[in-house]
Design a protein around this motif. Structure first.
Motif, short mmCIF file in Angstrom:
data_model
loop_
_atom_site.label_atom_id
_atom_site.label_comp_id
_atom_site.label_asym_id
_atom_site.label_seq_id
_atom_site.Cartn_x
_atom_site.Cartn_y
_atom_site.Cartn_z
N ASP A 7 42.86 13.47 79.33
CA ASP A 7 42.57 14.89 79.17
C ASP A 7 43.61 15.50 78.23
O ASP A 7 44.79 15.51 78.55
N ARG A 8 43.18 15.99 77.08
CA ARG A 8 44.10 16.59 76.12
C ARG A 8 44.49 17.99 76.55
O ARG A 8 43.75 18.65 77.26
N ILE A 9 45.64 18.44 76.09
CA ILE A 9 46.08 19.80 76.30
C ILE A 9 45.86 20.57 75.00
O ILE A 9 46.29 20.14 73.94
N LEU A 10 45.16 21.68 75.11
CA LEU A 10 44.87 22.52 73.94
C LEU A 10 45.80 23.72 73.95
O LEU A 10 46.01 24.34 74.99
N ARG A 11 46.31 24.06 72.79
CA ARG A 11 47.17 25.23 72.65
C ARG A 11 46.30 26.47 72.44
O ARG A 11 45.10 26.39 72.22
N LEU A 12 46.93 27.63 72.50
CA LEU A 12 46.23 28.91 72.46
C LEU A 12 45.27 29.03 71.27
O LEU A 12 44.10 29.38 71.46
N ASN A 13 45.74 28.75 70.06
CA ASN A 13 44.86 28.93 68.89
C ASN A 13 43.64 28.03 68.94
O ASN A 13 42.54 28.44 68.55
N ALA A 14 43.79 26.82 69.44
CA ALA A 14 42.64 25.91 69.57
C ALA A 14 41.64 26.45 70.59
O ALA A 14 40.43 26.38 70.38
N VAL A 15 42.15 27.00 71.69
CA VAL A 15 41.27 27.57 72.72
C VAL A 15 40.53 28.79 72.16
O VAL A 15 39.32 28.94 72.36
N LEU A 16 41.23 29.65 71.44
CA LEU A 16 40.59 30.82 70.85
C LEU A 16 39.52 30.40 69.85
O LEU A 16 38.43 30.99 69.82
N VAL A 39 48.31 25.43 81.92
CA VAL A 39 49.21 24.49 82.57
C VAL A 39 50.51 24.50 81.78
O VAL A 39 50.50 24.64 80.55
N ARG A 40 51.63 24.39 82.48
CA ARG A 40 52.93 24.40 81.82
C ARG A 40 53.19 23.04 81.20
O ARG A 40 53.09 22.01 81.87
N ILE A 41 53.55 23.04 79.91
CA ILE A 41 53.85 21.81 79.18
C ILE A 41 55.37 21.62 79.14
O ILE A 41 55.88 20.53 79.30
N ALA A 42 56.07 22.70 78.90
CA ALA A 42 57.53 22.70 78.83
C ALA A 42 58.01 24.07 79.31
O ALA A 42 57.20 24.90 79.72
N MET A 43 59.31 24.31 79.24
CA MET A 43 59.88 25.55 79.76
C MET A 43 59.18 26.80 79.23
O MET A 43 58.81 27.67 79.99
N ARG A 44 58.97 26.88 77.93
CA ARG A 44 58.33 28.06 77.34
C ARG A 44 57.06 27.69 76.59
O ARG A 44 56.74 28.28 75.56
N CYS A 45 56.31 26.74 77.11
CA CYS A 45 55.15 26.22 76.40
C CYS A 45 54.02 25.94 77.40
O CYS A 45 54.22 25.24 78.39
N THR A 46 52.85 26.52 77.13
CA THR A 46 51.69 26.28 78.00
C THR A 46 50.49 25.89 77.16
O THR A 46 50.47 26.06 75.94
N GLY A 47 49.49 25.38 77.83
CA GLY A 47 48.24 25.02 77.17
C GLY A 47 47.14 24.95 78.22
O GLY A 47 47.36 25.28 79.39
N TRP A 48 45.98 24.55 77.81
CA TRP A 48 44.83 24.44 78.71
C TRP A 48 44.30 23.03 78.66
O TRP A 48 44.26 22.40 77.61
N ARG A 49 43.83 22.53 79.80
CA ARG A 49 43.19 21.21 79.83
C ARG A 49 41.86 21.30 79.09
O ARG A 49 41.07 22.20 79.35
N GLU A 50 41.63 20.36 78.21
CA GLU A 50 40.39 20.34 77.44
C GLU A 50 39.17 20.27 78.36
O GLU A 50 38.16 20.93 78.12
N SER A 51 39.27 19.52 79.45
CA SER A 51 38.14 19.40 80.38
C SER A 51 37.82 20.75 81.02
O SER A 51 36.65 21.08 81.25
N ALA A 52 38.85 21.56 81.32
CA ALA A 52 38.62 22.88 81.92
C ALA A 52 37.93 23.81 80.92
O ALA A 52 37.04 24.58 81.30
N ILE A 53 38.31 23.73 79.65
CA ILE A 53 37.67 24.56 78.63
C ILE A 53 36.22 24.14 78.44
O ILE A 53 35.33 24.97 78.34
N ARG A 54 35.97 22.82 78.43
CA ARG A 54 34.59 22.33 78.32
C ARG A 54 33.74 22.82 79.49
O ARG A 54 32.60 23.24 79.30
N GLU A 55 34.30 22.77 80.69
CA GLU A 55 33.57 23.24 81.88
C GLU A 55 33.26 24.73 81.76
O GLU A 55 32.15 25.16 82.07
#
Length: 69
Positions: A7-16, A39-55
């Motif tokens: 499951d890839r992690i997508l950053r904000l611009n990809a999700v938009l 989901v938290r990737i690092a201290m100041r970095c988040t993204g979304w699971r690609e499967s959650a966006i597809r759903e």
């Protein structure tokens, strides 16, 4: 049995880009529980699971966050 790709992690611009939402609308939907949470990737970095966006994209009008996840 077919093996699922990771499951890839997508950053904000990809999700938009994929959803067509504006940044403000996306965060408003997260607060309302009608869009997947980040989901938290690092201290100041988040993204979304690609499967959650597809759903979400399969049925955005009736999507609700499942708190058990």
């Amino acid at each position: 049995m077919t093996e699922q790709p990771p499951d890839r992690i997508l950053r904000l611009n990809a999700v938009l880009d994929r959803t067509g939402l504006t940044r403000a609308t996306l965060y408003r939907k997260i607060q309302a529980g009608t869009f997947p949470k980040q989901v938290r990737i690092a201290m100041r970095c988040t993204g979304w699971r690609e499967s959650a966006i597809r759903e979400w994209m399969r049925n955005p009008m009736f999507y609700e966050v499942d708190e058990a996840r």
